[in-house]
Design a protein around this motif. Structure first.
Motif, PDB file in Angstrom:
ATOM      1  N   TYR A 114      35.377  35.446  28.103  1.00 11.84           N
ATOM      2  CA  TYR A 114      36.826  35.257  28.035  1.00 11.84           C
ATOM      3  C   TYR A 114      37.373  34.350  29.138  1.00 11.84           C
ATOM      4  N   LEU A 115      36.567  34.071  30.152  1.00 13.44           N
ATOM      5  CA  LEU A 115      37.086  33.406  31.351  1.00 13.44           C
ATOM      6  C   LEU A 115      37.029  31.892  31.246  1.00 13.44           C
ATOM      7  N   SER A 116      38.032  31.260  31.811  1.00 14.45           N
ATOM      8  CA  SER A 116      38.014  29.815  31.945  1.00 14.45           C
ATOM      9  C   SER A 116      37.313  29.436  33.243  1.00 14.45           C
ATOM     10  N   PHE A 117      36.535  28.382  33.192  1.00  9.06           N
ATOM     11  CA  PHE A 117      35.855  27.910  34.394  1.00  9.06           C
ATOM     12  C   PHE A 117      36.481  26.614  34.899  1.00  9.06           C
ATOM     13  N   ASP A 118      37.746  26.439  34.528  1.00  5.77           N
ATOM     14  CA  ASP A 118      38.474  25.276  35.000  1.00  5.77           C
ATOM     15  C   ASP A 118      38.535  25.305  36.529  1.00  5.77           C
ATOM     16  N   ALA A 119      38.106  24.216  37.140  1.00  6.06           N
ATOM     17  CA  ALA A 119      38.011  24.178  38.607  1.00  6.06           C
ATOM     18  C   ALA A 119      39.367  24.400  39.269  1.00  6.06           C
ATOM     19  N   ASP A 120      40.432  23.850  38.686  1.00  5.51           N
ATOM     20  CA  ASP A 120      41.755  24.004  39.288  1.00  5.51           C
ATOM     21  C   ASP A 120      42.197  25.469  39.290  1.00  5.51           C
ATOM     22  N   LEU A 121      41.880  26.204  38.212  1.00  7.35           N
ATOM     23  CA  LEU A 121      42.250  27.618  38.156  1.00  7.35           C
ATOM     24  C   LEU A 121      41.488  28.435  39.198  1.00  7.35           C
ATOM     25  N   LEU A 122      40.211  28.095  39.376  1.00  4.55           N
ATOM     26  CA  LEU A 122      39.422  28.820  40.377  1.00  4.55           C
ATOM     27  C   LEU A 122      39.947  28.537  41.787  1.00  4.55           C
ATOM     28  N   VAL A 123      40.273  27.287  42.046  1.00  4.26           N
ATOM     29  CA  VAL A 123      40.837  26.927  43.360  1.00  4.26           C
ATOM     30  C   VAL A 123      42.178  27.631  43.564  1.00  4.26           C
ATOM     31  N   ASP A 124      42.988  27.711  42.519  1.00  7.04           N
ATOM     32  CA  ASP A 124      44.271  28.410  42.628  1.00  7.04           C
ATOM     33  C   ASP A 124      44.061  29.883  42.977  1.00  7.04           C
ATOM     34  N   GLY A 125      43.022  30.489  42.405  1.00 11.09           N
ATOM     35  CA  GLY A 125      42.728  31.892  42.727  1.00 11.09           C
ATOM     36  C   GLY A 125      42.394  32.077  44.195  1.00 11.09           C
ATOM     37  N   VAL A 126      41.591  31.163  44.735  1.00 10.85           N
ATOM     38  CA  VAL A 126      41.249  31.230  46.159  1.00 10.85           C
ATOM     39  C   VAL A 126      42.503  31.049  47.022  1.00 10.85           C
ATOM     40  N   LYS A 127      43.331  30.076  46.653  1.00  5.95           N
ATOM     41  CA  LYS A 127      44.550  29.828  47.437  1.00  5.95           C
ATOM     42  C   LYS A 127      45.488  31.040  47.387  1.00  5.95           C
ATOM     43  N   ASP A 128      45.573  31.679  46.226  1.00  6.10           N
ATOM     44  CA  ASP A 128      46.409  32.881  46.109  1.00  6.10           C
ATOM     45  C   ASP A 128      45.938  33.966  47.076  1.00  6.10           C
ATOM     46  N   ALA A 129      44.619  34.162  47.137  1.00  7.04           N
ATOM     47  CA  ALA A 129      44.075  35.194  48.030  1.00  7.04           C
ATOM     48  C   ALA A 129      44.362  34.861  49.492  1.00  7.04           C
ATOM     49  N   ILE A 130      44.162  33.597  49.871  1.00 15.25           N
ATOM     50  CA  ILE A 130      44.409  33.179  51.259  1.00 15.25           C
ATOM     51  C   ILE A 130      45.891  33.341  51.606  1.00 15.25           C
ATOM     52  N   ALA A 189      35.959  40.839  37.708  1.00 17.36           N
ATOM     53  CA  ALA A 189      36.511  40.965  36.358  1.00 17.36           C
ATOM     54  C   ALA A 189      35.667  40.232  35.332  1.00 17.36           C
ATOM     55  N   VAL A 190      35.887  40.613  34.094  1.00 18.38           N
ATOM     56  CA  VAL A 190      35.335  39.904  32.937  1.00 18.38           C
ATOM     57  C   VAL A 190      36.456  39.220  32.170  1.00 18.38           C
ATOM     58  N   ARG A 191      37.649  39.833  32.196  1.00 14.94           N
ATOM     59  CA  ARG A 191      38.810  39.251  31.517  1.00 14.94           C
ATOM     60  C   ARG A 191      39.765  38.662  32.556  1.00 14.94           C
ATOM     61  N   PRO A 192      40.422  37.553  32.258  1.00 12.68           N
ATOM     62  CA  PRO A 192      41.328  36.930  33.236  1.00 12.68           C
ATOM     63  C   PRO A 192      42.450  37.858  33.671  1.00 12.68           C
ATOM     64  N   GLU A 193      42.943  38.716  32.757  1.00  8.55           N
ATOM     65  CA  GLU A 193      44.052  39.602  33.117  1.00  8.55           C
ATOM     66  C   GLU A 193      43.645  40.698  34.108  1.00  8.55           C
ATOM     67  N   ASP A 194      42.337  40.906  34.283  1.00  9.64           N
ATOM     68  CA  ASP A 194      41.866  41.924  35.229  1.00  9.64           C
ATOM     69  C   ASP A 194      41.522  41.336  36.597  1.00  9.64           C
ATOM     70  N   PHE A 195      41.617  40.021  36.740  1.00  6.44           N
ATOM     71  CA  PHE A 195      41.269  39.374  38.005  1.00  6.44           C
ATOM     72  C   PHE A 195      42.521  39.237  38.864  1.00  6.44           C
ATOM     73  N   SER A 196      42.477  39.794  40.088  1.00  4.77           N
ATOM     74  CA  SER A 196      43.676  39.870  40.931  1.00  4.77           C
ATOM     75  C   SER A 196      43.397  39.363  42.330  1.00  4.77           C
ATOM     76  N   PRO A 197      43.247  38.048  42.510  1.00  2.07           N
ATOM     77  CA  PRO A 197      42.975  37.516  43.857  1.00  2.07           C
ATOM     78  C   PRO A 197      44.110  37.784  44.827  1.00  2.07           C
ATOM     79  N   ARG A 198      45.351  37.744  44.334  1.00  4.29           N
ATOM     80  CA  ARG A 198      46.492  37.987  45.229  1.00  4.29           C
ATOM     81  C   ARG A 198      46.474  39.416  45.761  1.00  4.29           C
ATOM     82  N   THR A 199      46.213  40.376  44.890  1.00  2.13           N
ATOM     83  CA  THR A 199      46.158  41.777  45.323  1.00  2.13           C
ATOM     84  C   THR A 199      45.048  41.977  46.351  1.00  2.13           C
TER      85      THR A 199
END
Length: 443
Positions: A114-130, A189-199
């Motif tokens: 179910y997950l996208s491996f778009d590089a920009d989305l992954l980078v956004d997840g890291v930035k959200d966590a930071i 996570a396996v599904r995008p809606e369950d992935f919470s880098p900000r939390t």
């Protein structure tokens, strides 16, 4: 050549060389990894790996070989080498043929992509966590994000042919306010809606801020709240040593305790690879059996060991579909939640500790469960129901069975935990241990 054809090619060689049973598994993995430190992404790389695992039996004799080169020349040589190695091995105590298929598998577990491996989305997840960690007060943030697409094709002499596909993502984030003050959290996570880098970032940053300027802790026995990362580490140890292989080898603290009380009646632990859309879900085990939900501990009583075909035959029971290629193992572990909030659990402590993370759990005695582990990141002194101050320089030195028996409360809140200290995914709550032993970290 297709994966299925390669599997048939190897299996026929194994049989021709004299194997009575064989499993061929082809693994294809594509990973995008991002590492970050000092609030910045420091490296991003793509990793692509192919490998083959060949497991053979010649009656009671067994051997297992893995190779990373999937050329027919290498696979042919590896298959011959595996059978030759099995013939040279000492015989095991039982011969258990591989399970006879074909089997029907849960379609929801065969393909979880179910997950996208778009590089920009992954980078956004890291930035959200930071950003979230810094907003909570952290000065420095580090960690890693790994997104993986994997395919496994399995063929056995038991007429099993199956293919599983899955995509997963996992983030580990660690925040600092000084070299002695840090907090860690994870999101898998396996599904995008369950992935919470900000939390995860918020939790790591909040713990880092709270743990600023820690004092040296005093050794002793204390009521202790352990966070999900700690309980997941301990639960994964229970799952590991519930493997009938370790019980049979005489190196499990759960040996000879089937049907006995081994934990508080509030503690329930199961292995369940049949939960769709969870990190450790799988349609089949390494012998091709459809996976099951297996109660390991129910109401504190040890209910089952984890079996493959060989250990099941030796123990006079059925396989729990927990086969690894050699050793039975858990896939996806769940600790039942309790009925208390984290705040209520903390408020119940008059004089104790709150441990948020640990690492380097090592055994002094596998058979008795005596162990020690180092608290990592934030640790707090609790006084009259509130965090009094951060502390450091303590080591947990206790016994796993004693610890499990002293679980008094479990929280309603749970998170999935997996990082390099907890290899098997565990859904874990907070827990109150009414007495946990601490020594100096240098002891």
């Amino acid at each position: 050549m297709r994966e299925e054809d390669l599997c048939h090619f190897v299996l026929e060689i194994c049989k021709h060389e004299g194997a009575t049973d064989a499993v061929v598994m082809l693994h294809t993995t594509k990973e995008k990894m991002i590492r970050f430190s000092n609030n910045q992404i420091t490296i991003a790389k793509n990793i692509s790996e192919n490998s083959a695992s060949i497991y053979v039996q010649v009656m009671e004799k067994k051997a297992h070989i893995s190779v990373a080169d999937l050329s027919k020349t290498t696979l042919k040589a590896a298959a011959k080498k595996a059978v030759k190695a099995a013939n040279k091995c000492a015989s095991g105590s039982v011969y258990a043929p591989l399970p006879k298929g074909p089997f029907k598998y849960d379609e929801r577990l065969l393909k979880q992509t179910y997950l996208s491996f778009d590089a920009d989305l992954l980078v956004d997840g890291v930035k959200d966590a930071i950003d979230a960690a810094i907003a909570e007060g952290a000065d420095r943030v580090a960690g890693s994000l790994s997104a993986v697409k994997s395919e496994i094709t399995i063929l056995t002499t038991g007429d099993v042919l199956a293919k599983g596909e899955k995509s997963t993502i996992e983030l580990s984030v660690r925040a600092f306010t000084s070299d002695l003050s840090s907090g860690q959290s994870v999101s898998i996570a396996v599904r995008p809606e369950d992935f919470s880098p900000r939390t995860a970032g918020e939790e790591a940053g909040r713990l880092a801020k709270l743990s600023t300027n820690p004092d040296k802790g005093e050794p002793g026995e204390f009521p202790t709240v352990i966070g999900p990362l700690v309980l997941a580490d301990l639960a994964s140890q229970v799952g590991r040593f519930a493997s009938a292989f370790y019980v049979d080898a005489g190196i499990s603290f759960l040996g000879d305790k089937l049907g006995q009380q081994v934990a508080s009646h509030k503690f329930n632990l199961c292995d369940d690879a049949t939960m769709p859309d969870t990190f450790g879900a799988s349609a089949f085990d390494a012998e091709g059996l459809p996976t099951k939900r297996t109660e390991i501990i129910k109401n504190g009583i040890l209910m089952n060991y984890l079996h493959n075909s060989a250990t099941a035959k030796k123990f006079g029971t059925d396989s729990t579909a927990n086969a690894g290629l050699v050793i039975p193992r858990p896939f996806n572990m769940i600790v039942d939640s309790g009925d208390s909030s984290v705040e209520k659990i903390l408020s119940s402590i008059d004089d104790g500790l709150y441990l948020t993370n640990d690492w380097y759990l090592r055994y002094h005695n596998y058979k008795t469960g005596d162990f020690s582990t180092i608290p990592r990141d934030a640790m707090f002194k609790i006084r009259k129901g509130e965090i009094e101050k951060p502390v450091r320089e303590l080591r947990v030195s206790d016994n796993l069975l004693r610890l499990l028996g002293r679980i008094q409360q479990l929280s309603k809140e749970r998170i999935w935990v997996r990082w390099w200290e907890v290899e098997i995914p565990v859904l874990a709550p907070y827990a109150l241990i009414d007495s946990l032993r601490f020594t100096k970290s240098t002891d």
